[in-house]
Scaffold this motif. Structure first.
Motif, PDB file in Angstrom:
ATOM      1  N   ARG A  70     -35.945  54.857 -30.592  1.00  0.00           N
ATOM      2  CA  ARG A  70     -35.176  53.764 -31.208  1.00  0.00           C
ATOM      3  C   ARG A  70     -34.387  54.264 -32.406  1.00  0.00           C
ATOM      4  NH1 ARG A  70     -40.092  50.863 -29.998  1.00  0.00           N
ATOM      5  NH2 ARG A  70     -40.874  51.249 -32.099  1.00  0.00           N
ATOM      6  N   PHE A  71     -34.992  55.141 -33.177  1.00  0.00           N
ATOM      7  CA  PHE A  71     -34.310  55.695 -34.346  1.00  0.00           C
ATOM      8  C   PHE A  71     -33.109  56.541 -33.925  1.00  0.00           C
ATOM      9  CE2 PHE A  71     -34.047  58.970 -37.768  1.00  0.00           C
ATOM     10  CZ  PHE A  71     -33.700  58.116 -38.800  1.00  0.00           C
ATOM     11  N   ALA A  72     -33.311  57.334 -32.857  1.00  0.00           N
ATOM     12  CA  ALA A  72     -32.210  58.168 -32.365  1.00  0.00           C
ATOM     13  C   ALA A  72     -31.053  57.304 -31.863  1.00  0.00           C
ATOM     14  CB  ALA A  72     -32.717  59.086 -31.246  1.00  0.00           C
ATOM     15  N   GLU A  73     -31.396  56.192 -31.179  1.00  0.00           N
ATOM     16  CA  GLU A  73     -30.349  55.291 -30.691  1.00  0.00           C
ATOM     17  C   GLU A  73     -29.615  54.628 -31.853  1.00  0.00           C
ATOM     18  OE1 GLU A  73     -27.875  53.081 -28.223  1.00  0.00           O
ATOM     19  OE2 GLU A  73     -29.076  54.876 -27.895  1.00  0.00           O
ATOM     20  N   ALA A  74     -30.359  54.241 -32.914  1.00  0.00           N
ATOM     21  CA  ALA A  74     -29.717  53.639 -34.091  1.00  0.00           C
ATOM     22  C   ALA A  74     -28.777  54.635 -34.766  1.00  0.00           C
ATOM     23  CB  ALA A  74     -30.785  53.167 -35.083  1.00  0.00           C
ATOM     24  N   ILE A  75     -29.220  55.901 -34.839  1.00  0.00           N
ATOM     25  CA  ILE A  75     -28.363  56.946 -35.423  1.00  0.00           C
ATOM     26  C   ILE A  75     -27.106  57.130 -34.582  1.00  0.00           C
ATOM     27  CG2 ILE A  75     -28.220  59.424 -35.897  1.00  0.00           C
ATOM     28  CD1 ILE A  75     -31.107  59.366 -36.727  1.00  0.00           C
TER      29      ILE A  75
END
Length: 304
Positions: A229-234
């Motif tokens: 999820r963090f990678a997608e937000a980035i």
């Protein structure tokens, strides 16, 4: 006798399944734990990684489950020690030593003094008397060796840090832990069970280990999801930033073009106004010159 043989067979199978490295098939020596919680000998992992060193790889693939472990700058040495496994191996090897009669006379195998053995060095595979044990603590060449007290001497007070990896009860230091208390969430020995945890929820160490592994795996799975999820937000943030940069560049270009167009129009209008002003100026100058010449001519005619 049959029950005894069956018990011994079960113990042998336990040792083979749990206390032997699956790479070298020997007892674990300085076991290191991978991210997947599988353990292997330090030397075996070093040999496993050696072919990968040519490309400076920082990843190690588990031979059992094929999961990857990212190594720190310390390499294989930076992996966590499996202290519990080391202690179980030491205990098993000590029991085998006593069973097979090796050093059954109880004498030190590292010197010729004939002293009573009180410890065993798992690296030298020798029974040691008190003096030789002291030497293992003081001599730089053997300071890193794993030295354990023999079962009949474990009630003695041991202050040397070489024994810190042996799983002992924190309340009763002369006892080894044997169960895990789910009620109190801690390891317990037989004395603890009798006096402090008589009706608590107790499970075996292997079951507790499996439960801990499952809990840790669930936590790791949740971390992986969070990482996703963090990678997608980035990624979305980077994409939005790229769009913003493009919009800003296009806006600046439009403003500059508009300014250039307006400047061109004003300049052209100024040139036209200057031209018109010059025409008017020249016409008036011509008229004034004609009038002046006419006046001078009339003045000259009168004087004649």
């Amino acid at each position: 006798m049959a029950a005894s043989d069956e018990g011994q067979s079960g113990m042998d199978q336990f040792r083979q399944d749990n206390l032997h490295c699956s790479i070298c098939t020997q007892y674990f020596i300085k076991p290191k734990m991978l991210d997947c919680l599988h353990s292997f000998c330090l030397k075996c992992l070093q040999e496993l990684k050696a072919p990968l060193d040519s490309d400076q790889s920082t990843r190690l693939v588990c031979p059992t489950c094929v999961c990857e472990t990212t190594l720190s700058e310390k390499g294989v040495h930076g992996l966590p020690d499996n202290s519990t496994l080391s202690a179980l191996v030491a205990e098993s090897r000590l029991q085998e030593t006593l069973k097979t009669g090796q050093g059954s006379d109880g004498k030190c195998q590292a010197c010729d003094e004939g002293n009573q053995a009180v410890s065993k060095c798992m690296d030298c595979d020798h029974l040691l008397c008190g003096a030789c044990r002291e030497a293992h603590w003081e001599l730089e060449e053997v300071q890193s060796h794993q030295v354990y007290l023999l079962p009949r001497h474990r009630s003695e007070e041991v202050d040397n840090e070489s024994y810190e990896d042996v799983p002992r009860c924190k309340v009763h230091e002369d006892q080894f832990v044997c169960l895990f208390c789910n009620t109190c969430m801690k390891l317990v020995c037989t004395i603890c069970i009798t006096y402090e945890h008589p009706q608590h929820d107790l499970i075996g160490l292997s079951e507790a280990c499996d439960k801990g592994k499952r809990g840790l795996q669930e936590l790791l799975d949740e971390i992986e999801k969070s990482k996703g999820r963090f990678a997608e937000a980035i990624r979305q943030t980077d994409e939005s930033r790229a769009k913003l940069d493009i919009a800003y560049t296009e806006t600046i270009a439009k403003i500059q073009k508009k300014a250039d167009d307006e400047i061109a129009k004003v300049t052209e209008k100024a040139y036209k106004m200057q031209y018109e002003a010059e025409k008017v100026y020249m016409a008036q100058v011509t008229t004034m010159d004609i009038v002046d010449k006419t006046k001078k001519k009339k003045r000259g005619d009168r004087q004649k």
